[in-house]
Design a protein around this motif. Structure first.
Motif, PDB file in Angstrom:
ATOM      1  N   SER A  74     -10.839  85.151 -55.306  1.00 36.06           N
ATOM      2  CA  SER A  74     -10.700  84.834 -53.884  1.00 36.06           C
ATOM      3  C   SER A  74      -9.531  85.585 -53.274  1.00 36.06           C
ATOM      4  CB  SER A  74     -10.507  83.324 -53.683  1.00 36.06           C
ATOM      5  OG  SER A  74     -11.654  82.600 -54.034  1.00 36.06           O
ATOM      6  N   ASN A  75      -8.417  85.583 -53.979  1.00 39.30           N
ATOM      7  CA  ASN A  75      -7.215  86.235 -53.454  1.00 39.30           C
ATOM      8  C   ASN A  75      -7.402  87.744 -53.316  1.00 39.30           C
ATOM      9  OD1 ASN A  75      -5.875  83.795 -53.271  1.00 39.30           O
ATOM     10  ND2 ASN A  75      -4.823  84.020 -55.232  1.00 39.30           N
ATOM     11  N   LEU A  76      -8.001  88.353 -54.327  1.00 35.71           N
ATOM     12  CA  LEU A  76      -8.131  89.817 -54.246  1.00 35.71           C
ATOM     13  C   LEU A  76      -9.127  90.223 -53.171  1.00 35.71           C
ATOM     14  CD1 LEU A  76     -10.876  91.214 -55.729  1.00 35.71           C
ATOM     15  CD2 LEU A  76      -9.780  90.229 -57.746  1.00 35.71           C
ATOM     16  N   LEU A  77     -10.149  89.403 -52.934  1.00 38.35           N
ATOM     17  CA  LEU A  77     -11.103  89.701 -51.872  1.00 38.35           C
ATOM     18  C   LEU A  77     -10.433  89.592 -50.507  1.00 38.35           C
ATOM     19  CD1 LEU A  77     -13.912  90.347 -50.896  1.00 38.35           C
ATOM     20  CD2 LEU A  77     -14.598  87.989 -51.358  1.00 38.35           C
ATOM     21  N   SER A  78      -9.663  88.551 -50.323  1.00 41.00           N
ATOM     22  CA  SER A  78      -8.924  88.386 -49.070  1.00 41.00           C
ATOM     23  C   SER A  78      -7.914  89.507 -48.873  1.00 41.00           C
ATOM     24  CB  SER A  78      -8.205  87.031 -49.065  1.00 41.00           C
ATOM     25  OG  SER A  78      -7.408  86.871 -47.913  1.00 41.00           O
ATOM     26  N   GLU A  79      -7.170  89.810 -49.922  1.00 42.68           N
ATOM     27  CA  GLU A  79      -6.131  90.841 -49.818  1.00 42.68           C
ATOM     28  C   GLU A  79      -6.721  92.225 -49.563  1.00 42.68           C
ATOM     29  OE1 GLU A  79      -4.081  90.319 -53.477  1.00 42.68           O
ATOM     30  OE2 GLU A  79      -3.142  88.414 -52.852  1.00 42.68           O
ATOM     31  N   ILE A  82     -20.029  82.186 -56.414  1.00 42.82           N
ATOM     32  CA  ILE A  82     -20.185  82.989 -55.200  1.00 42.82           C
ATOM     33  C   ILE A  82     -18.871  82.916 -54.433  1.00 42.82           C
ATOM     34  CG2 ILE A  82     -21.358  83.216 -52.969  1.00 42.82           C
ATOM     35  CD1 ILE A  82     -23.786  81.921 -54.187  1.00 42.82           C
ATOM     36  N   TRP A  83     -18.413  84.081 -53.998  1.00 40.28           N
ATOM     37  CA  TRP A  83     -17.253  84.153 -53.105  1.00 40.28           C
ATOM     38  C   TRP A  83     -17.692  84.791 -51.789  1.00 40.28           C
ATOM     39  CZ3 TRP A  83     -17.170  85.365 -58.241  1.00 40.28           C
ATOM     40  CH2 TRP A  83     -16.249  84.688 -59.063  1.00 40.28           C
ATOM     41  N   VAL A  84     -17.241  84.245 -50.674  1.00 40.68           N
ATOM     42  CA  VAL A  84     -17.565  84.811 -49.367  1.00 40.68           C
ATOM     43  C   VAL A  84     -16.289  84.900 -48.540  1.00 40.68           C
ATOM     44  CG1 VAL A  84     -18.839  84.535 -47.204  1.00 40.68           C
ATOM     45  CG2 VAL A  84     -19.935  83.937 -49.378  1.00 40.68           C
ATOM     46  N   ALA A  85     -16.016  86.092 -48.035  1.00 41.26           N
ATOM     47  CA  ALA A  85     -14.918  86.317 -47.098  1.00 41.26           C
ATOM     48  C   ALA A  85     -15.523  86.654 -45.743  1.00 41.26           C
ATOM     49  CB  ALA A  85     -14.025  87.470 -47.570  1.00 41.26           C
ATOM     50  N   SER A  86     -15.066  85.972 -44.690  1.00 38.62           N
ATOM     51  CA  SER A  86     -15.623  86.235 -43.360  1.00 38.62           C
ATOM     52  C   SER A  86     -14.504  86.517 -42.371  1.00 38.62           C
ATOM     53  CB  SER A  86     -16.470  85.058 -42.873  1.00 38.62           C
ATOM     54  OG  SER A  86     -15.718  83.867 -42.804  1.00 38.62           O
ATOM     55  N   VAL A  87     -14.665  87.609 -41.662  1.00 39.55           N
ATOM     56  CA  VAL A  87     -13.746  88.010 -40.609  1.00 39.55           C
ATOM     57  C   VAL A  87     -14.609  88.264 -39.382  1.00 39.55           C
ATOM     58  CG1 VAL A  87     -11.984  89.675 -39.892  1.00 39.55           C
ATOM     59  CG2 VAL A  87     -12.255  89.116 -42.309  1.00 39.55           C
ATOM     60  N   LYS A 103      -6.677  87.967 -41.331  1.00 40.52           N
ATOM     61  CA  LYS A 103      -6.836  87.141 -42.529  1.00 40.52           C
ATOM     62  C   LYS A 103      -8.226  86.524 -42.559  1.00 40.52           C
ATOM     63  CE  LYS A 103      -4.841  83.244 -45.064  1.00 40.52           C
ATOM     64  NZ  LYS A 103      -3.788  82.190 -45.065  1.00 40.52           N
ATOM     65  N   PRO A 104      -9.028  86.807 -43.587  1.00 45.31           N
ATOM     66  CA  PRO A 104     -10.386  86.256 -43.628  1.00 45.31           C
ATOM     67  C   PRO A 104     -10.405  84.789 -44.038  1.00 45.31           C
ATOM     68  CG  PRO A 104      -9.974  87.567 -45.581  1.00 45.31           C
ATOM     69  CD  PRO A 104      -8.762  87.719 -44.705  1.00 45.31           C
ATOM     70  N   ASP A 105     -11.441  84.105 -43.611  1.00 44.84           N
ATOM     71  CA  ASP A 105     -11.746  82.786 -44.150  1.00 44.84           C
ATOM     72  C   ASP A 105     -12.396  82.987 -45.514  1.00 44.84           C
ATOM     73  OD1 ASP A 105     -12.308  79.745 -43.571  1.00 44.84           O
ATOM     74  OD2 ASP A 105     -14.178  80.565 -44.368  1.00 44.84           O
ATOM     75  N   MET A 106     -11.933  82.251 -46.521  1.00 40.71           N
ATOM     76  CA  MET A 106     -12.448  82.411 -47.887  1.00 40.71           C
ATOM     77  C   MET A 106     -13.181  81.154 -48.338  1.00 40.71           C
ATOM     78  SD  MET A 106     -12.044  85.372 -49.248  1.00 40.71           S
ATOM     79  CE  MET A 106     -12.824  84.680 -50.705  1.00 40.71           C
ATOM     80  N   GLN A 107     -14.339  81.357 -48.936  1.00 39.25           N
ATOM     81  CA  GLN A 107     -15.102  80.257 -49.519  1.00 39.25           C
ATOM     82  C   GLN A 107     -15.500  80.638 -50.948  1.00 39.25           C
ATOM     83  OE1 GLN A 107     -15.865  77.314 -47.994  1.00 39.25           O
ATOM     84  NE2 GLN A 107     -14.841  77.913 -46.082  1.00 39.25           N
ATOM     85  N   HIS A 108     -15.417  79.671 -51.839  1.00 33.34           N
ATOM     86  CA  HIS A 108     -15.875  79.860 -53.221  1.00 33.34           C
ATOM     87  C   HIS A 108     -16.788  78.699 -53.581  1.00 33.34           C
ATOM     88  CE1 HIS A 108     -15.432  78.763 -57.583  1.00 33.34           C
ATOM     89  NE2 HIS A 108     -15.969  79.967 -57.659  1.00 33.34           N
TER      90      HIS A 108
END
Length: 428
Positions: A130-135, A205-210, A321-326
């Motif tokens: 999650s962190n690396l996807l957001s970063e 599943i990981w989802v990043a949304s911006v 900063k994206p919203d992160m969901q796992h």
């Protein structure tokens, strides 16, 4: 539009529509195209495609308008198995930012994932992913801004002293293929980003949304019931909490939200904004001296750029900063009835259902799942073998052939529908 006599659908009768927009709209001509030609026409425009277990459509019915949506479907074969990347990018004010992030982000993200897995001896830590996807998304957007700053290394003090012609001499470098011009364009324009990763065992599943694209996960719990979860955040300036947060962060700025838009210009807001769109993120001097002097057209549909710039006092108004969901799927699989489906789409698909007074995304998504999930591997004569195309047809009007014909063939200049990209991924 082609002349009436040489219209590609000239054999079909014309009628008129206001597209349901009400008094003062239209009327415009459209063609009353019957089935099965109507379905064939829809498939030709939407370009359905299937990559593995992912069905895809890219739809923009106005032939003279290029779509600013982009999508990615990739398999990464790593030491611990094959990871899947799905992404949708919806460009605005131009397509340069969307094109650049689609070309750049996957490689950066894959490298970051491999580094993290090596450090963990190939064990999957959901928080780390999650962190690396957001970063990765934050770093990408920061790099756009740093590219802009590097053009004028003396910063605001240097920029303030330069004449408009001196600024133009730096940013108008088309004779050398225009790298400076491209850097400025990517900051002036913007894109949403909806990015999903799935691990090799499909346990996570990981989802990043911006921005305002949508991701929904459906689990069939019995033959007639889907349990649907929204995995993306849609923060825009019509949400009361977002309006209050913006006003609190920028006290005394009466135009920080105007006509349900940030500074009167853009609907996405602080917590999940868009990459690019640096008019809302940098000092107004960068906007007035650099963006306003660029050859690239600088425009917003909702306001003149110079008007937006005049409202800038305490940037940034948007973050990256994206919203992160796992989601951990290990327990869900046990009662999923054999079907788990992930749908990613640009906001144009949601707008279709909003226009039909069906604003409840979860209820709409249940219908999406029913339409999109069932694998139909391959009757080449079946236009609707593609699940994403079935979802699109429902949004356009479903069995209402006349409504579908209107939205496909209305003779109007400019866009009457937003670009629509949809990915339907059947996990099991």
């Amino acid at each position: 539009m082609a002349s009436r006599d040489h219209h590609p659908l000239a054999q079909y009768p014309t009628a008129q529509t206001d597209l349901g927009w009400g008094a003062g709209a239209g009327p415009w001509d459209y063609r009353k195209v019957p089935e099965p030609t109507l379905s064939s026409l829809l498939a030709a425009v939407a370009k359905p495609n299937t990559i593995g277990s992912v069905d895809i459509i890219d739809f923009q019915p106005q032939a003279e308008q290029s779509s600013e949506d982009l999508h990615i479907v990739q398999d990464w074969t790593l030491q611990n198995g094959t990871w899947k990347l799905l992404a949708v990018f919806d460009g605005h004010a131009g397509g340069e930012t969307a094109k650049h992030i689609a070309a750049t982000l996957p490689g950066q993200l894959q490298s970051a994932l491999v580094d993290a897995l090596v450090r963990s001896e190939w064990k999957i830590d959901p928080i780390s992913v999650s962190n690396l996807l957001s970063e990765a998304i934050i770093s990408y957007d920061d790099s756009l801004m740093n590219d802009l700053y590097d053009l004028f290394p003396g910063g605001l003090e240097e920029l303030e002293k330069l004449s408009d012609n001196e600024v133009k001499a730096v940013i108008h470098d088309s004779a050398t293929d225009g790298p400076n011009h491209a850097k400025v364009a990517r900051c002036m324009q913007g894109s949403t980003a909806l990015v999903s990763l799935v691990d090799p065992d499909r346990d996570n599943i990981w989802v990043a949304s911006v921005g305002d694209c949508q991701a929904v996960l459906g689990v069939r719990v019995d033959p007639s019931t889907w349990r649907v979860s929204t995995l993306s955040a849609n923060h825009n300036a019509t949400v009361p909490s977002e309006i209050e947060a913006l006003r609190s962060a920028h006290p005394g700025e009466s135009e920080v939200v105007l006509n349900n838009r940030v500074l009167g210009g853009i609907a996405v807001t602080r917590d999940t904004s868009a990459v690019g769109d640096h008019i809302f993120k940098v000092d107004k001097l960068w906007c007035s001296k650099v963006f306003m002097n660029a050859e690239q057209p600088f425009k917003f549909h909702s306001a003149k750029p110079e008007t937006l710039i005049s409202r800038i006092y305490t940037p940034p108004y948007l973050s990256n900063k994206p919203d992160m969901q796992h989601v951990n799927l290990t327990q869900i699989k046990a009662f999923a009835g054999g079907e788990i489906t992930l749908i990613l789409c640009s906001d144009g698909l949601v707008d279709l259902f909003d226009a039909r007074d069906e604003p409840d995304l979860k209820k709409v998504a249940e219908r999406w799942m029913e339409l999109g999930s069932a694998a139909n591997p391959g009757n080449p004569k079946d236009v609707y073998a593609n699940g994403a195309l079935r979802v699109l047809r429902e949004g356009l009007g479903g069995k209402d052939e006349d409504r579908v014909a209107q939205l496909l063939t209305v003779e109007m200049s400019g866009k009457w529908l937003d670009d629509i990209t949809t990915l339907v991924y059947r996990l099991q």
